[in-house]
Design an enzyme around this catalytic site. Structure first.
Site, mmCIF file in Angstrom:
data_model
loop_
_atom_site.group_PDB
_atom_site.id
_atom_site.type_symbol
_atom_site.label_atom_id
_atom_site.label_comp_id
_atom_site.label_asym_id
_atom_site.label_seq_id
_atom_site.Cartn_x
_atom_site.Cartn_y
_atom_site.Cartn_z
ATOM 1 N N ILE A 513 0.707 -1.137 0.082
ATOM 2 C CA ILE A 513 0.287 0.040 -0.161
ATOM 3 C C ILE A 513 0.746 1.364 0.066
ATOM 4 C CG2 ILE A 513 -1.887 -0.915 1.040
ATOM 5 C CD1 ILE A 513 -0.919 0.112 3.700
ATOM 6 N N GLY A 516 7.982 3.584 0.646
ATOM 7 C CA GLY A 516 8.588 4.488 1.424
ATOM 8 C C GLY A 516 10.260 4.271 1.247
ATOM 9 N N GLY A 517 10.906 5.245 1.890
ATOM 10 C CA GLY A 517 12.300 5.605 1.843
ATOM 11 C C GLY A 517 13.331 4.439 1.854
ATOM 12 N N PHE A 518 12.815 3.449 2.741
ATOM 13 C CA PHE A 518 13.520 2.169 2.918
ATOM 14 C C PHE A 518 12.677 0.873 2.623
ATOM 15 C CE2 PHE A 518 12.008 1.126 6.769
ATOM 16 C CZ PHE A 518 11.367 2.150 7.681
ATOM 17 N N LYS A 535 5.628 -2.261 7.725
ATOM 18 C CA LYS A 535 6.605 -1.411 6.893
ATOM 19 C C LYS A 535 7.656 -2.474 6.939
ATOM 20 C CE LYS A 535 8.049 3.402 6.628
ATOM 21 N NZ LYS A 535 8.132 4.647 7.474
ATOM 22 N N ASP A 631 10.923 16.280 8.869
ATOM 23 C CA ASP A 631 10.244 16.162 7.487
ATOM 24 C C ASP A 631 8.743 16.193 7.388
ATOM 25 O OD1 ASP A 631 10.827 15.535 4.715
ATOM 26 O OD2 ASP A 631 10.899 13.261 5.205
#
Ligand SMILES: *[C@@H]1O[C@H](CO)[C@@H](O)[C@H](O)[C@H]1NC(C)=O
Ligand SMILES: *[C@@H]1O[C@H](CO)[C@@H](O)[C@H](O)[C@H]1NC(C)=O
Ligand SMILES: *[C@@H]1O[C@H](CO)[C@@H](O)[C@H](O)[C@H]1NC(C)=O
Ligand SMILES: *[C@@H]1O[C@H](CO)[C@@H](O)[C@H](O)[C@H]1NC(C)=O
Ligand SMILES: *[C@@H]1O[C@H](CO)[C@@H](O)[C@H](O)[C@H]1NC(C)=O
Length: 867
Positions: A513, A516-518, A535, A631
């Protein structure tokens, strides 16, 4: 967690030394001062009285009784008017009152006499442990810079036995001589056990196990400091003889009373006269200049050296304007030194010890300073003082390769290498418990490696999470132990890999869904009923793992209605998986533009902005140490099934560290949202989040991205574009047209003002999140009254502001809390929701980072230049 923070706090609170600035002058417990061969007592200008031959005779054991003295000579001190001459071995013995560091100073001057031509005398000088001089001859060592042949050799030795002796041992058919001897206690903390290794950049421990010889002690940009003006009888030479290209440097001088010693550095480390002068770059603060100032010193590759650098920012007018690098022999010794941040003020002394391995020396020692970054508006670099100390080698020699027992140093070994010394590598360091890892990291890594010191987690957590014990459950203790461990650390629930594999259908791509960055974010159902967002970190990405760990740490201690909750994690098989509460309506941004979702009403947008502001306000003020998100953007504000806004993604978050009002760090965050001040100065404050939040507000009003490279140049950056229209009071021109019919112009005005304040050029001019919250609440009340008024067909467009006190000062510095709806702080943690909200369903926590393209970067740059 609390333990870690306390530990970290302790690190900040206690610098490497413990003496306080108010320490009285140092009184040496051992204080042997001998004027060898003298018949009259010599009292030096510094007030110290040296004992005559008669007074010190019992300390010396010698077979012969040769003394020499002259009435007059071109020498700087009466000590050089007499000498003791030995044609065979002779020993001075001292009964020590206190173990620890001692100065041993040997004064030599070849007094004319009838016993032996001292110009030709060649001899060894040994203590019980150390070889101080080997085959020493005063002519071979002649220092061409001094006009006479006076020699002062200074050593710093840790004397551990009650009996300390110095033996003079002439070569065959030669003689030894000595004019004066000092054996004087020095403060214990003068050299601590720990220093920084130059290359590789590791921590160096065991400094107290070596002996040292002072090679150079230099007062940059200042005059000669004699023993009379030094707290410990040291001399500091001007730097003229060592500086290369003097025209590149400029001397700075302030009054000594300007120098404010912090806890941990005292005049014993270096007197105020050293810190009150410095060398800085010529034409300092001229934009764009970039060069190094260099000093060169002689050194031999037979030894390692300890270089102590003394700094004191006497050049800056305000904090945070001086960033520079220090290089030794071409290697980065201190990267991006930010003195005002390190010591939290100006004119505060600071010093740093660097160990230089003999293998890094081929042509002496070169010390260089230069500005650290070109984007720095005022490039400069300073150095106030420098000490170069030779480190004893593997056979405890400070001269030549033979030890006291005649043992020769093994070839290839050097002063900086020895069994007793542990140059701790990273692997080792982080094998220890987190606290130790954090300490070592801060000591060693942070000042050395600019690139890697960029997140909160890299101070607090091991970098190589996969190979240490911190969150490892794959050890023999199993998951029961893990759970105990977790609850002790407050890390939430521990999931087995199997559990999460089952819950996500073996991480099936249909369950993704978000990206992300990692790594990917999957939707999953746990315990047969609870929908969660999983995640899964990409184990290949070290940076990702670091951020991942930050999130665990951050989220598990933060529980707030407007922050996304962490439910648990899994680190089995080196996996890095986080399990979050599920945010079914996804990122705020998706509801503003780009996804064709039903448009949000103005009230909904206000509610979401208020929720996010509360979350941020809690981050900034609701925790003991304060946390900066770093951020803030519309993709990091997630909406649950009720459209309640929750701030997410703490991967970059950072503690507002312990009583310091900003955090110096590499620039991170997303272009378009980046605080220009943070970008320029690398100083992070909670006001950086406030700036980013201002961009979020404009995005909510205008329904367009923070950066849109496809637009004409002046429109690319929303913050600039928005403020341009705000200044003309025509924000409605660029507002989301879908709002036109329903928005109360007064509400929009208030909202626009809030955004404008957030986007102030300087952090100090921006409101706190508490203030922003107040303004948004007001905007919401205006909107509600307007809507109601329309419904009632009763248009009294005026609304009482939330608090009369607040009206008097529209931008209060302390958080004004609207009466009805107080921003949540730590004190109402009782209102925290359960970590797992019931009945979540629908889409996802999905946030991508695709709003940061290369073009965005250029847009941001041009934006900065335009300011
Ligand atoms: C002193 O000068 C001479 C000749 O100029 C040189 O050979 C010698 O190495 C110098 N000594 C030192 C210690 O610099
Ligand atoms: C001197 O050395 C001894 C023995 O190695 C050590 O215990 C002591 O701490 C050292 N003293 C100082 C002041 O470093
Ligand atoms: C240095 O010492 C001399 C003599 O003791 C004294 O007169 C002078 O004020 C001192 N200078 C400084 C800068 O402390
Ligand atoms: C300063 O010195 C360092 C190390 O020698 C070098 O890498 C760097 O390029 C120099 N900077 C300038 C501007 O010359
Ligand atoms: C110092 O240099 C030697 C020789 O190159 C090397 O073997 C040793 O590991 C170095 N010591 C440290 C502490 O780096």
């Amino acid at each position: 967690m609390a333990l870690l923070l306390v530990l970290l706090f302790t690190l900040f609170a206690s610098p490497s030394l413990v003496l306080s600035a108010s320490t009285p002058p140092f009184t040496p417990q051992d204080n042997f001062l001998i004027d060898c061969g003298a018949t009259n007592k010599a009292t030096l200008p510094d007030g110290r009285a040296f004992k005559t031959e008669a007074e010190s005779g019992q300390l010396l054991k010698a077979e012969d009784d040769n003394k020499a003295s002259v009435d007059k000579a071109d020498v700087p001190s009466p000590l050089y008017l007499s000498a003791r001459i030995f044609k065979s071995d002779a020993t001075y013995s001292f009964h020590m009152a206190r173990p620890g560091w001692h100065w041993v100073r040997l004064h030599f001057y070849p007094v004319t006499n009838s016993v032996f031509d001292l110009q030709k005398a060649t001899f060894n000088v040994l203590t019980d442990k150390y070889t101080l001089l080997h085959n020493f001859n005063i002519n071979q060592n002649k220092n061409n810079n001094t006009k006479n042949q006076v020699f002062l050799k200074e050593y710093l030795l840790n004397i551990t036995n009650q009996q300390f002796s110095i033996k003079f041992s002439p070569m065959k058919n030669s003689a030894a001589f000595i004019n004066a001897i000092e054996v004087v206690s020095a403060p214990d903390n003068l050299i601590t056990d720990t220093a920084n290794n130059l290359q590789p950049t590791t921590q160096f421990q065991g400094m107290s196990k070596f002996g040292y010889e002072t090679m150079y002690r230099v007062n940059m940009g200042g005059p000669l400091i004699t023993s009379a003006n030094d707290t410990l009888g040291r001399s500091w030479l001007p730097d003229d003889a060592y500086i290369k290209s003097k025209n590149m440097a400029k001397e700075v001088l302030v009054g000594t009373s300007t120098v404010k010693y912090p806890d941990g550095v005292t005049p014993q480390i270096a007197p105020p006269t050293v810190y009150a002068t410095a060398v800085q770059m010529a034409d300092a603060v001229v934009s764009g200049q970039n060069f190094n100032i260099s000093w060169n010193f002689q050194a031999t590759n037979a030894f390692g050296y300890l270089i102590r650098l003394h700094f004191c920012d006497i050049v800056s007018k305000s904090l945070g304007n001086l960033y520079f690098n220090v290089y030794i022999n071409g290697n980065m010794a201190i990267s991006d030194l930010d003195l005002s941040h390190t010591v939290n003020g100006l004119a505060i002394p600071y010093y740093k010890d660097i160990v230089v391995n003999s293998s890094l020396i081929s042509d002496g020692l070169s010390v260089q300073i230069g500005p650290s970054r070109m984007d720095n508006s005022a490039p400069n670099a300073i150095l106030n003082g420098l000490e170069v100390m030779k480190i004893s080698n593997s056979v405890d020699s400070l001269d030549g390769e033979f030890g006291v027992d005649g043992k020769k140093e093994e070839s290839g070994s050097s002063g900086a290498r020895r069994g007793a010394v542990a140059a701790v590598g990273f692997g080792l360091m982080f094998g220890a418990f987190v606290g130790l890892g954090a300490m070592v990291y801060k000591w060693r890594k942070r000042p050395q490696d600019w690139q890697k010191r960029n997140s909160f987690s890299s101070w607090l957590l091991p970098v190589h999470a996969g190979d240490n014990s911190f969150m490892s459950s794959k050890n023999s203790m199993g998951s029961h132990k893990s759970n105990m461990y977790n609850s002790a650390l407050g890390l939430g629930r521990y999931f087995t890999f199997q559990e999460l594999q089952d819950a996500t259908n073996n991480f099936d791509s249909s369950k993704i869904i978000g990206v992300g960055g990692f790594g990917n974010v999957y939707i999953a159902v746990i315990d047969d009923e609870t929908t969660v967002a999983v995640k899964r970190g990409n184990p290949q990405s070290e940076q990702g793992i670091t951020e991942f760990q930050t999130e665990i740490q951050m989220l598990s201690k933060l529980r707030h209605r407007h922050l996304v909750s962490l439910i648990g994690y899994c680190d089995e098989n080196s996996e890095m998986i986080l399990v979050y509460e599920y945010m079914s309506n996804g990122p705020f941004r998706d509801h503003l533009y780009g996804k064709n979702l039903a448009p949000l009403t103005w009230k909904q947008r206000l509610d979401i902005c208020i929720g996010a502001a509360r979350g941020l306000h809690y981050l900034h003020t609701g925790t003991a140490q304060g946390i900066i998100h770093r951020d803030v953007k519309t993709t990091n504000i997630l909406l649950d099934d009720q459209f309640t806004a929750k701030v997410a993604d703490f991967g970059l978050s950072k503690d507002a560290t312990m009583g310091q009002n900003h955090v110096s760090t590499a620039v991170k965050g997303s272009f378009g949202y980046l605080d220009p001040e943070y970008f320029r100065r690398q100083q992070l404050t909670d006001k950086s989040d406030v700036y980013s939040f201002g961009v979020v507000l404009l995005e909510a009003l205008c329904a367009r991205p923070a950066i849109n490279p496809a637009l004409p140049r002046e429109q690319v950056n929303l913050a600039d574009w928005g403020m341009q229209w705000k200044r003309k009071d025509l924000l409605e021109k660029i507002m989301d047209p879908l709002l036109a019919d329903s928005i109360n112009p007064e509400s929009m005005k208030k909202f626009g003002e809030a955004a404008e304040k957030c986007l102030a050029e300087h952090g100090v001019d921006r409101p706190t999140m508490g203030d922003v919250l107040w303004n948004l609440e007001y905007a919401l009340q205006l909107q509600e009254a307007f809507t109601q008024g329309k419904a009632d067909d009763d248009s009294t467009n005026s609304v009482a502001p939330p608090s009369t006190e607040a009206v008097a000062s529209p931008a209060p510095t302390s958080a004004i809390v609207p009466p009805a709806t107080a921003p949540t702080t730590a004190s109402n943690s009782a209102n925290r929701p359960a970590p797992i909200p019931e009945g979540d369903e629908g889409s996802a926590e999905a946030h991508t980072i695709n709003d940061q393209s290369g073009t965005d970067i250029f847009a941001q740059f041009s934006n900065l230049n335009g300011r």
